[in-house]
Design a protein around this motif. Structure first.
Motif, mmCIF file in Angstrom:
data_model
loop_
_atom_site.group_PDB
_atom_site.id
_atom_site.type_symbol
_atom_site.label_atom_id
_atom_site.label_comp_id
_atom_site.label_asym_id
_atom_site.label_seq_id
_atom_site.Cartn_x
_atom_site.Cartn_y
_atom_site.Cartn_z
ATOM 1 N N THR A 233 0.837 -1.202 0.000
ATOM 2 C CA THR A 233 0.000 0.000 0.000
ATOM 3 C C THR A 233 0.872 1.252 0.000
ATOM 4 O O THR A 233 2.056 1.205 0.335
ATOM 5 C CB THR A 233 -0.917 0.017 1.225
ATOM 6 O OG1 THR A 233 -0.116 -0.034 2.413
ATOM 7 C CG2 THR A 233 -1.850 -1.194 1.219
ATOM 8 N N GLY A 235 2.522 4.628 1.164
ATOM 9 C CA GLY A 235 2.976 5.077 2.471
ATOM 10 C C GLY A 235 2.281 6.366 2.904
ATOM 11 O O GLY A 235 1.587 7.016 2.121
ATOM 12 N N GLU A 236 2.441 6.698 4.173
ATOM 13 C CA GLU A 236 1.844 7.920 4.718
ATOM 14 C C GLU A 236 2.889 9.033 4.718
ATOM 15 O O GLU A 236 4.004 8.843 5.213
ATOM 16 C CB GLU A 236 1.354 7.652 6.144
ATOM 17 C CG GLU A 236 0.703 8.870 6.782
ATOM 18 C CD GLU A 236 0.146 8.556 8.166
ATOM 19 O OE1 GLU A 236 0.012 9.507 8.965
ATOM 20 O OE2 GLU A 236 -0.127 7.364 8.434
ATOM 21 N N ILE A 237 2.554 10.144 4.144
ATOM 22 C CA ILE A 237 3.474 11.277 4.048
ATOM 23 C C ILE A 237 3.205 12.269 5.171
ATOM 24 O O ILE A 237 2.069 12.698 5.376
ATOM 25 C CB ILE A 237 3.335 11.982 2.685
ATOM 26 C CG1 ILE A 237 3.669 11.011 1.543
ATOM 27 C CG2 ILE A 237 4.239 13.208 2.615
ATOM 28 C CD1 ILE A 237 3.457 11.604 0.169
ATOM 29 N N VAL A 238 4.247 12.595 5.907
ATOM 30 C CA VAL A 238 4.142 13.568 6.988
ATOM 31 C C VAL A 238 4.734 14.893 6.508
ATOM 32 O O VAL A 238 5.906 14.970 6.162
ATOM 33 C CB VAL A 238 4.883 13.089 8.255
ATOM 34 C CG1 VAL A 238 4.838 14.163 9.338
ATOM 35 C CG2 VAL A 238 4.272 11.787 8.765
ATOM 36 N N LYS A 239 3.914 15.925 6.450
ATOM 37 C CA LYS A 239 4.368 17.235 5.991
ATOM 38 C C LYS A 239 4.655 18.141 7.182
ATOM 39 O O LYS A 239 4.032 18.011 8.248
ATOM 40 C CB LYS A 239 3.310 17.871 5.091
ATOM 41 C CG LYS A 239 3.059 17.083 3.808
ATOM 42 C CD LYS A 239 2.055 17.791 2.920
ATOM 43 C CE LYS A 239 1.839 17.018 1.632
ATOM 44 N NZ LYS A 239 0.856 17.698 0.735
ATOM 45 N N PHE A 252 3.304 8.882 14.951
ATOM 46 C CA PHE A 252 3.148 7.759 14.024
ATOM 47 C C PHE A 252 4.046 6.585 14.437
ATOM 48 O O PHE A 252 3.610 5.440 14.500
ATOM 49 C CB PHE A 252 3.489 8.201 12.596
ATOM 50 C CG PHE A 252 3.544 7.075 11.610
ATOM 51 C CD1 PHE A 252 2.373 6.525 11.092
ATOM 52 C CD2 PHE A 252 4.756 6.517 11.208
ATOM 53 C CE1 PHE A 252 2.408 5.452 10.207
ATOM 54 C CE2 PHE A 252 4.804 5.473 10.319
ATOM 55 C CZ PHE A 252 3.617 4.931 9.816
ATOM 56 N N LYS A 256 2.986 2.682 15.996
ATOM 57 C CA LYS A 256 3.425 1.400 15.438
ATOM 58 C C LYS A 256 4.381 0.670 16.396
ATOM 59 O O LYS A 256 4.912 -0.387 16.065
ATOM 60 C CB LYS A 256 4.156 1.646 14.101
ATOM 61 C CG LYS A 256 3.297 2.335 13.050
ATOM 62 C CD LYS A 256 2.090 1.490 12.665
ATOM 63 C CE LYS A 256 1.271 2.167 11.564
ATOM 64 N NZ LYS A 256 0.079 1.364 11.204
#
Length: 259
Positions: A233, A235-239, A252, A256
């Motif tokens: 899937t 990924g999650e982007i952290v801005k 985050f 996890k």
């Protein structure tokens, strides 16, 4: 030695939930290359009257693993291949190997059986011990350093909390780890020389093993179900537009349980 599916290839299971070893690319298990290397080093120390025999049980394509060992410097090769062996567990595999070792040895005897610490596909690490039991030989396993003097063997075994030094007298079964020394690459000379080295092909009948003793039907364990790995899937982007990026990243990682 073991012929295993290439870890970089598309590996999958058969309809009976056994690993497909025929329809995929395979190679000599990397962990067994260290065993070949240590056997060759012992031969170089002992002299030309020592014979290194590479033994592999597997499908038709497993002969490539034997050829790799011959190219590295082994003197002769043995490939045990029989359709009835497919699906065998550790117990059956050790039985076939033991019978092959006995047949290969002079008067049924060898000085040293060298194994890798595990295979890169199943990673059971139990076959050397089972093999030693079937051959009625002492075992010295998981050696990171191997030293010999005549028929005496001394090894170093590195554990999580301590290092052991263990000695034994040949004949014995010895397994080595991936810390025992980098395996050599086959040279052009070795590749050409391997073509002239003896390579025997044996069946279960040649070993006196009944087909009912091996294979999936005789296995003590079986895989009941397999599930394909789910697709990867996004990924999650952290801005970090408002200076909250570090906090969001920390939260985050904590969610996890990485920190």
């Amino acid at each position: 030695m073991k012929y295993v599916p290439d870890a970089t290839a598309d590996r999958h299971f058969e309809s009976d939930n056994t690993v497909d070893r025929v329809g995929v690319d395979g190679l000599l298990s990397e962990l067994d290359e260290y065993a070949v290397e240590q056997a060759l080093q012992l031969k170089e120390k002992a002299g030309d009257d020592t014979t290194v025999t590479a033994l592999c049980v597997g499908p038709e394509k497993a002969v490539d693993a034997v050829r790799k060992a011959l190219q590295m410097g082994a003197d002769k090769g043995i490939h045990v291949v029989d359709d009835a062996i497919a699906g065998s567990d550790y117990a059956a595999t050790s039985l076939v190997l033991a019978k092959a070792v006995e047949k290969a040895g002079a008067d049924g005897k060898v000085d040293l059986v060298m194994c890798g610490m595990a295979s890169t596909d199943a990673a059971g690490s139990v076959v050397p011990a089972m093999l030693a039991e079937r051959l009625d030989l002492p075992q010295v396993t998981l050696a990171s350093v191997v030293e010999t003097q005549g028929d005496q063997v001394r090894v170093k075994r590195d554990g999580d909390t301590a290092t052991e030094v263990i000695g034994g007298t040949m004949p014995l079964v010895l397994s080595v780890t991936d810390q025992s020394g980098e395996a050599r690459y086959p040279s052009f000379k070795g590749i050409m020389a391997a073509k002239k080295k003896p390579l025997d092909t044996w069946s279960l009948a040649d070993l006196g093993v009944d087909a009912s003793e091996v294979g999936l039907a005789a296995a003590w364990t079986a895989v009941e179900e397999t599930t394909a790995r789910p697709p990867r899937t996004a990924g999650e982007i952290v801005k970090d537009e408002d200076g909250s990026g570090a906090t969001a990243l920390t939260e985050f990682l904590a969610s996890k349980k990485f920190i």
